[in-house]
Scaffold this motif. Structure first.
Motif, PDB file in Angstrom:
ATOM      1  N   ARG A 184      12.136  20.020 -19.732  1.00  0.00           N
ATOM      2  CA  ARG A 184      10.678  19.391 -20.014  1.00  0.00           C
ATOM      3  C   ARG A 184       9.863  19.781 -18.848  1.00  0.00           C
ATOM      4  NH1 ARG A 184      13.248  13.449 -21.345  1.00  0.00           N
ATOM      5  NH2 ARG A 184      14.670  14.265 -23.114  1.00  0.00           N
ATOM      6  N   GLY A 185       8.458  19.575 -19.714  1.00  0.00           N
ATOM      7  CA  GLY A 185       7.126  20.064 -18.787  1.00  0.00           C
ATOM      8  C   GLY A 185       7.010  21.444 -18.360  1.00  0.00           C
ATOM      9  N   ARG A 186       7.470  22.340 -19.382  1.00  0.00           N
ATOM     10  CA  ARG A 186       7.540  23.797 -19.302  1.00  0.00           C
ATOM     11  C   ARG A 186       6.714  24.269 -20.350  1.00  0.00           C
ATOM     12  NH1 ARG A 186      13.136  25.782 -16.746  1.00  0.00           N
ATOM     13  NH2 ARG A 186      13.403  23.963 -15.422  1.00  0.00           N
ATOM     14  N   GLY A 187       6.144  23.496 -21.366  1.00  0.00           N
ATOM     15  CA  GLY A 187       5.403  23.948 -22.416  1.00  0.00           C
ATOM     16  C   GLY A 187       6.245  24.242 -23.857  1.00  0.00           C
ATOM     17  N   ILE A 188       7.423  23.779 -23.792  1.00  0.00           N
ATOM     18  CA  ILE A 188       8.299  24.138 -24.873  1.00  0.00           C
ATOM     19  C   ILE A 188       8.100  23.232 -26.067  1.00  0.00           C
ATOM     20  CG2 ILE A 188      10.823  24.540 -25.643  1.00  0.00           C
ATOM     21  CD1 ILE A 188      11.617  24.709 -22.564  1.00  0.00           C
ATOM     22  N   GLY A 189       7.789  22.101 -25.769  1.00  0.00           N
ATOM     23  CA  GLY A 189       7.505  21.178 -26.851  1.00  0.00           C
ATOM     24  C   GLY A 189       6.193  21.343 -27.623  1.00  0.00           C
ATOM     25  N   ASN A 190       5.297  21.905 -26.671  1.00  0.00           N
ATOM     26  CA  ASN A 190       3.904  22.347 -27.317  1.00  0.00           C
ATOM     27  C   ASN A 190       4.098  23.592 -27.911  1.00  0.00           C
ATOM     28  OD1 ASN A 190       1.182  22.124 -27.391  1.00  0.00           O
ATOM     29  ND2 ASN A 190       0.743  23.625 -25.847  1.00  0.00           N
ATOM     30  N   GLU A 191       4.672  24.436 -27.597  1.00  0.00           N
ATOM     31  CA  GLU A 191       5.196  25.659 -28.352  1.00  0.00           C
ATOM     32  C   GLU A 191       5.811  25.408 -29.705  1.00  0.00           C
ATOM     33  OE1 GLU A 191       7.000  29.169 -26.459  1.00  0.00           O
ATOM     34  OE2 GLU A 191       6.494  28.307 -24.418  1.00  0.00           O
ATOM     35  N   LEU A 192       6.800  24.428 -29.679  1.00  0.00           N
ATOM     36  CA  LEU A 192       7.323  24.118 -31.228  1.00  0.00           C
ATOM     37  C   LEU A 192       6.162  23.628 -32.196  1.00  0.00           C
ATOM     38  CD1 LEU A 192      10.738  22.638 -29.857  1.00  0.00           C
ATOM     39  CD2 LEU A 192      10.263  24.735 -31.207  1.00  0.00           C
ATOM     40  N   ILE A 193       5.453  22.660 -31.465  1.00  0.00           N
ATOM     41  CA  ILE A 193       4.413  22.006 -32.581  1.00  0.00           C
ATOM     42  C   ILE A 193       3.462  23.201 -32.911  1.00  0.00           C
ATOM     43  CG2 ILE A 193       2.314  20.704 -32.385  1.00  0.00           C
ATOM     44  CD1 ILE A 193       3.674  18.890 -30.182  1.00  0.00           C
ATOM     45  N   ASN A 194       3.106  24.011 -31.826  1.00  0.00           N
ATOM     46  CA  ASN A 194       2.128  25.062 -32.361  1.00  0.00           C
ATOM     47  C   ASN A 194       2.712  26.076 -33.434  1.00  0.00           C
ATOM     48  OD1 ASN A 194       0.024  24.172 -30.842  1.00  0.00           O
ATOM     49  ND2 ASN A 194       0.453  25.479 -29.118  1.00  0.00           N
ATOM     50  N   TYR A 195       3.945  26.217 -33.321  1.00  0.00           N
ATOM     51  CA  TYR A 195       4.788  27.163 -34.253  1.00  0.00           C
ATOM     52  C   TYR A 195       4.657  26.514 -35.703  1.00  0.00           C
ATOM     53  CZ  TYR A 195       8.318  29.581 -36.723  1.00  0.00           C
ATOM     54  OH  TYR A 195       9.069  30.334 -37.548  1.00  0.00           O
ATOM     55  N   LEU A 196       5.019  25.321 -35.793  1.00  0.00           N
ATOM     56  CA  LEU A 196       4.822  24.716 -36.983  1.00  0.00           C
ATOM     57  C   LEU A 196       3.270  24.335 -37.488  1.00  0.00           C
ATOM     58  CD1 LEU A 196       7.387  21.531 -36.830  1.00  0.00           C
ATOM     59  CD2 LEU A 196       7.589  23.611 -37.942  1.00  0.00           C
ATOM     60  N   HIS A 197       2.348  24.210 -36.513  1.00  0.00           N
ATOM     61  CA  HIS A 197       1.161  24.115 -37.017  1.00  0.00           C
ATOM     62  C   HIS A 197       0.717  25.793 -37.438  1.00  0.00           C
ATOM     63  CE1 HIS A 197      -3.184  23.091 -37.126  1.00  0.00           C
ATOM     64  NE2 HIS A 197      -3.595  24.344 -36.189  1.00  0.00           N
ATOM     65  N   LYS A 198       1.062  26.730 -37.058  1.00  0.00           N
ATOM     66  CA  LYS A 198       0.655  28.133 -37.349  1.00  0.00           C
ATOM     67  C   LYS A 198       1.246  28.370 -38.782  1.00  0.00           C
ATOM     68  CE  LYS A 198       0.217  29.798 -32.914  1.00  0.00           C
ATOM     69  NZ  LYS A 198       0.786  30.872 -31.821  1.00  0.00           N
ATOM     70  N   LYS A 199       2.398  27.901 -38.793  1.00  0.00           N
ATOM     71  CA  LYS A 199       3.066  28.084 -40.455  1.00  0.00           C
ATOM     72  C   LYS A 199       2.316  27.204 -41.354  1.00  0.00           C
ATOM     73  CE  LYS A 199       7.434  27.938 -41.419  1.00  0.00           C
ATOM     74  NZ  LYS A 199       8.511  28.930 -41.972  1.00  0.00           N
ATOM     75  N   TYR A 200       1.562  26.235 -41.323  1.00  0.00           N
ATOM     76  CA  TYR A 200       0.900  25.351 -41.919  1.00  0.00           C
ATOM     77  C   TYR A 200      -0.494  24.996 -41.410  1.00  0.00           C
ATOM     78  CZ  TYR A 200       5.137  25.114 -44.184  1.00  0.00           C
ATOM     79  OH  TYR A 200       6.595  25.248 -44.689  1.00  0.00           O
ATOM     80  N   PRO A 201      -1.512  25.875 -41.218  1.00  0.00           N
ATOM     81  CA  PRO A 201      -2.556  25.798 -40.335  1.00  0.00           C
ATOM     82  C   PRO A 201      -3.416  24.749 -40.926  1.00  0.00           C
ATOM     83  CG  PRO A 201      -2.771  28.041 -41.503  1.00  0.00           C
ATOM     84  CD  PRO A 201      -1.238  27.232 -41.910  1.00  0.00           C
ATOM     85  N   ASP A 202      -3.662  24.536 -42.281  1.00  0.00           N
ATOM     86  CA  ASP A 202      -4.420  23.508 -42.797  1.00  0.00           C
ATOM     87  C   ASP A 202      -4.075  21.942 -42.930  1.00  0.00           C
ATOM     88  OD1 ASP A 202      -6.194  25.870 -43.319  1.00  0.00           O
ATOM     89  OD2 ASP A 202      -5.194  26.301 -45.151  1.00  0.00           O
ATOM     90  N   THR A 203      -2.770  21.902 -42.511  1.00  0.00           N
ATOM     91  CA  THR A 203      -2.343  20.563 -42.461  1.00  0.00           C
ATOM     92  C   THR A 203      -2.730  19.579 -41.462  1.00  0.00           C
ATOM     93  OG1 THR A 203      -0.074  20.981 -41.455  1.00  0.00           O
ATOM     94  CG2 THR A 203      -0.434  21.017 -43.933  1.00  0.00           C
ATOM     95  N   ARG A 204      -2.880  18.368 -41.373  1.00  0.00           N
ATOM     96  CA  ARG A 204      -2.951  17.588 -40.254  1.00  0.00           C
ATOM     97  C   ARG A 204      -1.532  17.390 -39.865  1.00  0.00           C
ATOM     98  NH1 ARG A 204      -4.662  13.093 -43.987  1.00  0.00           N
ATOM     99  NH2 ARG A 204      -2.766  12.092 -44.365  1.00  0.00           N
ATOM    100  N   ILE A 205      -1.375  16.984 -38.594  1.00  0.00           N
ATOM    101  CA  ILE A 205      -0.147  16.446 -38.085  1.00  0.00           C
ATOM    102  C   ILE A 205      -0.006  15.098 -37.772  1.00  0.00           C
ATOM    103  CG2 ILE A 205       1.788  16.850 -36.256  1.00  0.00           C
ATOM    104  CD1 ILE A 205       0.372  19.774 -36.019  1.00  0.00           C
ATOM    105  N   ASP A 206       1.047  14.510 -38.409  1.00  0.00           N
ATOM    106  CA  ASP A 206       1.268  13.110 -38.150  1.00  0.00           C
ATOM    107  C   ASP A 206       2.670  12.982 -37.322  1.00  0.00           C
ATOM    108  OD1 ASP A 206      -1.488  12.103 -39.027  1.00  0.00           O
ATOM    109  OD2 ASP A 206      -0.432  11.963 -41.210  1.00  0.00           O
ATOM    110  N   LEU A 207       2.692  11.958 -36.574  1.00  0.00           N
ATOM    111  CA  LEU A 207       3.959  11.517 -35.938  1.00  0.00           C
ATOM    112  C   LEU A 207       3.944  10.126 -35.552  1.00  0.00           C
ATOM    113  CD1 LEU A 207       3.732  11.627 -32.667  1.00  0.00           C
ATOM    114  CD2 LEU A 207       3.222  14.127 -33.173  1.00  0.00           C
ATOM    115  N   LEU A 208       5.177   9.489 -35.302  1.00  0.00           N
ATOM    116  CA  LEU A 208       5.384   8.362 -34.440  1.00  0.00           C
ATOM    117  C   LEU A 208       5.985   8.699 -33.050  1.00  0.00           C
ATOM    118  CD1 LEU A 208       7.327   6.329 -37.198  1.00  0.00           C
ATOM    119  CD2 LEU A 208       4.965   6.263 -36.634  1.00  0.00           C
ATOM    120  N   ALA A 209       5.380   7.720 -32.203  1.00  0.00           N
ATOM    121  CA  ALA A 209       5.611   8.107 -30.722  1.00  0.00           C
ATOM    122  C   ALA A 209       6.080   6.934 -29.947  1.00  0.00           C
ATOM    123  CB  ALA A 209       4.630   8.934 -29.873  1.00  0.00           C
TER     124      ALA A 209
END
Length: 112
Positions: free
Chosen positions: A62-87
């Motif tokens: 954690r803290g190395r940008g891996i989570g951010n990379e995974l989010i960006n990967y999905l966003h690039k596959k679906y660039p016109d969608t908004r991203i929702d989540l529960l935290a």
């Protein structure tokens, strides 16, 4: 991994969770030795919404940008969608750093 994180419901219902994985977008992060270090699972209609169901990175990575990379990967596959989540309260700081904003929602479980 998910058992150590305390995600008991997913761990105890392996058959159900396996079906969930089969019916969603799952991207696995591995290190140079092909060890699994995390994953992201999402569902989408492909146009309006991409919902992140789970995002997990092992504690040592954690803290190395891996989570951010995974989010960006999905966003690039679906660039016109908004991203929702529960935290959770614990993970909300991570998502706020990624530019997510809080919004109001509800949840109801029928199996518990």
């Amino acid at each position: 991994m998910i058992k150590r994180e305390g995600w008991q419901n997913l761990f105890e219902n392996k058959k159900m969770y396996r079906k969930s994985l089969e019916n969603s977008l799952t991207v696995v992060a591995v290190d140079k030795s092909s060890n699994v270090i995390g994953f992201i699972r999402g569902i989408t209609d492909g146009y309006t919404t991409l919902f992140i169901c789970e995002l997990f990175i092992i504690e040592q990575k954690r803290g190395r940008g891996i989570g951010n990379e995974l989010i960006n990967y999905l966003h690039k596959k679906y660039p016109d969608t908004r991203i929702d989540l529960l935290a959770t309260k614990h993970s909300s700081k991570f998502y706020e750093k990624q530019g997510f904003r809080m919004f109001y929602g509800y949840r109801k479980n029928f199996n518990n």
